[in-house]
Design a protein around this motif. Structure first.
Motif, PDB file in Angstrom:
ATOM      1  N   LYS A 254      19.488  -3.086   5.982  1.00 31.95           N
ATOM      2  CA  LYS A 254      18.037  -2.923   5.905  1.00 31.95           C
ATOM      3  C   LYS A 254      17.644  -2.251   4.591  1.00 31.95           C
ATOM      4  O   LYS A 254      18.197  -1.207   4.241  1.00 31.95           O
ATOM      5  N   PRO A 255      16.715  -2.834   3.841  1.00 30.07           N
ATOM      6  CA  PRO A 255      16.249  -2.194   2.596  1.00 30.07           C
ATOM      7  C   PRO A 255      15.518  -0.884   2.897  1.00 30.07           C
ATOM      8  O   PRO A 255      14.971  -0.694   3.984  1.00 30.07           O
ATOM      9  N   ILE A 256      15.543  -0.003   1.904  1.00 37.26           N
ATOM     10  CA  ILE A 256      14.816   1.264   2.005  1.00 37.26           C
ATOM     11  C   ILE A 256      13.826   1.297   0.844  1.00 37.26           C
ATOM     12  O   ILE A 256      14.159   1.754  -0.258  1.00 37.26           O
ATOM     13  N   PRO A 257      12.626   0.799   1.033  1.00 35.36           N
ATOM     14  CA  PRO A 257      11.665   0.691  -0.080  1.00 35.36           C
ATOM     15  C   PRO A 257      11.310   2.054  -0.670  1.00 35.36           C
ATOM     16  O   PRO A 257      11.248   3.055   0.051  1.00 35.36           O
ATOM     17  N   ASN A 258      11.117   2.069  -1.980  1.00 35.69           N
ATOM     18  CA  ASN A 258      10.609   3.251  -2.697  1.00 35.69           C
ATOM     19  C   ASN A 258      11.541   4.460  -2.595  1.00 35.69           C
ATOM     20  O   ASN A 258      11.100   5.604  -2.765  1.00 35.69           O
ATOM     21  N   TYR A 259      12.826   4.219  -2.350  1.00 36.71           N
ATOM     22  CA  TYR A 259      13.758   5.331  -2.129  1.00 36.71           C
ATOM     23  C   TYR A 259      13.844   6.248  -3.350  1.00 36.71           C
ATOM     24  O   TYR A 259      13.878   7.470  -3.228  1.00 36.71           O
ATOM     25  N   HIS A 260      13.882   5.640  -4.535  1.00 40.05           N
ATOM     26  CA  HIS A 260      14.007   6.448  -5.762  1.00 40.05           C
ATOM     27  C   HIS A 260      12.842   7.422  -5.908  1.00 40.05           C
ATOM     28  O   HIS A 260      13.037   8.620  -6.150  1.00 40.05           O
ATOM     29  N   ASN A 261      11.617   6.921  -5.742  1.00 38.56           N
ATOM     30  CA  ASN A 261      10.448   7.793  -5.893  1.00 38.56           C
ATOM     31  C   ASN A 261      10.352   8.815  -4.773  1.00 38.56           C
ATOM     32  O   ASN A 261       9.864   9.939  -4.981  1.00 38.56           O
TER      33      ASN A 261
ATOM     34  N   PHE B 110      12.314   8.919   5.455  1.00 42.05           N
ATOM     35  CA  PHE B 110      13.146   9.179   4.274  1.00 42.05           C
ATOM     36  C   PHE B 110      14.137  10.315   4.538  1.00 42.05           C
ATOM     37  O   PHE B 110      15.316  10.219   4.189  1.00 42.05           O
ATOM     38  N   ALA B 111      13.666  11.387   5.164  1.00 39.16           N
ATOM     39  CA  ALA B 111      14.522  12.559   5.406  1.00 39.16           C
ATOM     40  C   ALA B 111      15.719  12.190   6.273  1.00 39.16           C
ATOM     41  O   ALA B 111      16.848  12.622   6.025  1.00 39.16           O
ATOM     42  N   ALA B 112      15.482  11.358   7.304  1.00 37.22           N
ATOM     43  CA  ALA B 112      16.575  10.948   8.188  1.00 37.22           C
ATOM     44  C   ALA B 112      17.631  10.179   7.409  1.00 37.22           C
ATOM     45  O   ALA B 112      18.834  10.354   7.615  1.00 37.22           O
TER      46      ALA B 112
ATOM     47  N   ARG C  57      -0.056   9.518   6.623  1.00 39.71           N
ATOM     48  CA  ARG C  57       0.851   8.423   6.271  1.00 39.71           C
ATOM     49  C   ARG C  57       2.087   8.945   5.545  1.00 39.71           C
ATOM     50  O   ARG C  57       3.210   8.502   5.803  1.00 39.71           O
ATOM     51  N   MET C  58       1.886   9.906   4.650  1.00 40.16           N
ATOM     52  CA  MET C  58       3.018  10.450   3.904  1.00 40.16           C
ATOM     53  C   MET C  58       3.950  11.243   4.819  1.00 40.16           C
ATOM     54  O   MET C  58       5.164  11.284   4.609  1.00 40.16           O
ATOM     55  N   LYS C  59       3.406  11.904   5.833  1.00 40.69           N
ATOM     56  CA  LYS C  59       4.260  12.594   6.807  1.00 40.69           C
ATOM     57  C   LYS C  59       5.174  11.612   7.509  1.00 40.69           C
ATOM     58  O   LYS C  59       6.365  11.868   7.728  1.00 40.69           O
ATOM     59  N   TYR C  60       4.612  10.459   7.876  1.00 41.07           N
ATOM     60  CA  TYR C  60       5.400   9.423   8.546  1.00 41.07           C
ATOM     61  C   TYR C  60       6.482   8.877   7.619  1.00 41.07           C
ATOM     62  O   TYR C  60       7.641   8.715   8.002  1.00 41.07           O
ATOM     63  N   ILE C  61       6.116   8.609   6.357  1.00 45.72           N
ATOM     64  CA  ILE C  61       7.075   8.081   5.387  1.00 45.72           C
ATOM     65  C   ILE C  61       8.166   9.110   5.115  1.00 45.72           C
ATOM     66  O   ILE C  61       9.354   8.778   5.028  1.00 45.72           O
ATOM     67  N   LYS C  62       7.775  10.367   4.955  1.00 48.87           N
ATOM     68  CA  LYS C  62       8.740  11.431   4.663  1.00 48.87           C
ATOM     69  C   LYS C  62       9.740  11.600   5.803  1.00 48.87           C
ATOM     70  O   LYS C  62      10.934  11.846   5.565  1.00 48.87           O
TER      71      LYS C  62
ATOM     72  N   MET D 136       0.825  -1.208   0.000  1.00 55.71           N
ATOM     73  CA  MET D 136       0.000   0.000   0.000  1.00 55.71           C
ATOM     74  C   MET D 136       0.860   1.260   0.000  1.00 55.71           C
ATOM     75  O   MET D 136       0.533   2.252  -0.642  1.00 55.71           O
ATOM     76  N   ASP D 137       1.976   1.195   0.740  1.00 50.52           N
ATOM     77  CA  ASP D 137       2.891   2.346   0.733  1.00 50.52           C
ATOM     78  C   ASP D 137       3.420   2.604  -0.672  1.00 50.52           C
ATOM     79  O   ASP D 137       3.522   3.755  -1.107  1.00 50.52           O
ATOM     80  N   ARG D 138       3.778   1.536  -1.383  1.00 49.20           N
ATOM     81  CA  ARG D 138       4.299   1.705  -2.740  1.00 49.20           C
ATOM     82  C   ARG D 138       3.233   2.325  -3.642  1.00 49.20           C
ATOM     83  O   ARG D 138       3.520   3.243  -4.434  1.00 49.20           O
ATOM     84  N   ALA D 139       2.014   1.840  -3.524  1.00 51.83           N
ATOM     85  CA  ALA D 139       0.915   2.385  -4.336  1.00 51.83           C
ATOM     86  C   ALA D 139       0.669   3.848  -3.983  1.00 51.83           C
ATOM     87  O   ALA D 139       0.417   4.683  -4.865  1.00 51.83           O
ATOM     88  N   LEU D 140       0.754   4.159  -2.696  1.00 49.77           N
ATOM     89  CA  LEU D 140       0.539   5.535  -2.237  1.00 49.77           C
ATOM     90  C   LEU D 140       1.616   6.471  -2.789  1.00 49.77           C
ATOM     91  O   LEU D 140       1.313   7.540  -3.330  1.00 49.77           O
TER      92      LEU D 140
END
Length: 283
Positions: free
Chosen positions: A105-112, A60-62, A52-57, A1-5
């Motif tokens: 540890k993998p970092i999913p969706n890092y490129h996007n 990612f930022a860290a 959800r995007m705030k949490y993901i961001k 779902m995160d990837r789709a989001l």
């Protein structure tokens, strides 16, 4: 779902539904609909999407802030992980202990996520630099005022000038000397005041530049690119850039179509020359 989001947000950004770094209300509505198409029956609305995007961001930022300028570490697209020699990892973790979390540890969706928020991180750094400059100017102004007061106090203590209640000198020469000393104090104060005014003006211009920069970047990003984004990515892969350079160059070229056109029009077929040209543009 995160990837789709995340993919849905990238799509909305690509079609122009992100203005001045913020997604429009219509973009959020479209994201909800895109995710629900893939996951029907899930309870989802704009507020849940934003949270959800705030949490993901945040995650990612860290990660992005640690790895953005590190040499000796390569991005493995297949594994979605950073890779490096153990010694390089050890040195990095000494400087940034939090980097240990991503060693295995993998970092999913890092490129996007770089496409969505990489430019935001760069803008934040520029704003912080400008803020530090304003603090430095303010500190210099305060020091300048303190120095002026100290100079006047020194002249008073040494009986070089009296600011109030002083006796009239007994002769004309004494009057001229006293007048000359008072004039010197006034000139020193006037010159330093002029410097303070100039410093205030510089700080004001710097602050306005920080406000204007994101808008300028948005205008550039809306200019039509001569090739598709996937073709830009392939072009950069041919230049054999490392992962960090690849991400930065990709963001730079999609925001600067005229620079991309310059790379495409380069008459040299040597990859090294094209790569050097790209780095020179990015400076």
């Amino acid at each position: 779902m995160d990837r789709a989001l995340i993919n849905a947000f990238v799509h909305q950004q690509d079609i122009g539904n992100r203005v001045n770094g913020s997604f429009t209300s219509k973009a959020l509505e479209n994201v909800v609909n895109e995710v629900l198409e893939k996951f029907p029956g899930v309870k989802l609305d704009k507020e849940k999407v934003k949270n959800r995007m705030k949490y993901i961001k945040k995650g990612f930022a860290a990660c992005y802030d640690i790895f953005k300028n590190i040499s000796g570490i390569a991005w493995n697209e297949d594994l979605s992980m950073w890779e490096a020699h153990p010694d390089v990892w050890d040195d990095l973790i000494k400087k940034h202990p939090q980097a240990a979390a991503w060693r295995n540890k993998p970092i999913p969706n890092y490129h996007n996520l770089c496409l969505l928020y990489g430019a935001d991180r760069a803008t934040l750094e520029e704003a912080e630099t400008a803020r530090e400059m304003r603090e430095r100017i303010r500190s210099e102004q305060e020091e300048s005022r303190a120095n002026t007061i100290e100079e006047i106090d020194h002249m008073v203590l040494n009986d070089e000038v009296r600011l109030e209640g002083y006796d009239t000198p007994p002769n004309a020469e004494g009057r001229k000397r006293a007048k000359r000393k008072v004039t010197l104090v006034e000139e020193v104060t006037s010159v330093k005041k002029s410097f303070q005014i100039a410093a205030d003006a510089i700080a004001k211009v710097a602050a306005e530049m920080v406000k204007i920069q994101p808008a300028t970047d948005t205008v550039k990003s809306q200019e039509k690119s001569p090739v598709s984004k996937s073709e830009i990515w392939k072009l950069l892969e041919e230049l054999e850039l490392n992962a960090v350079e690849l991400h930065k160059a990709y963001i730079f070229l999609i925001k600067n179509p005229e620079m991309l056109d310059g790379i495409l029009s380069c008459p040299s077929s040597e990859l090294s020359e094209r790569r050097d040209l790209l780095f020179e543009m990015m400076k």
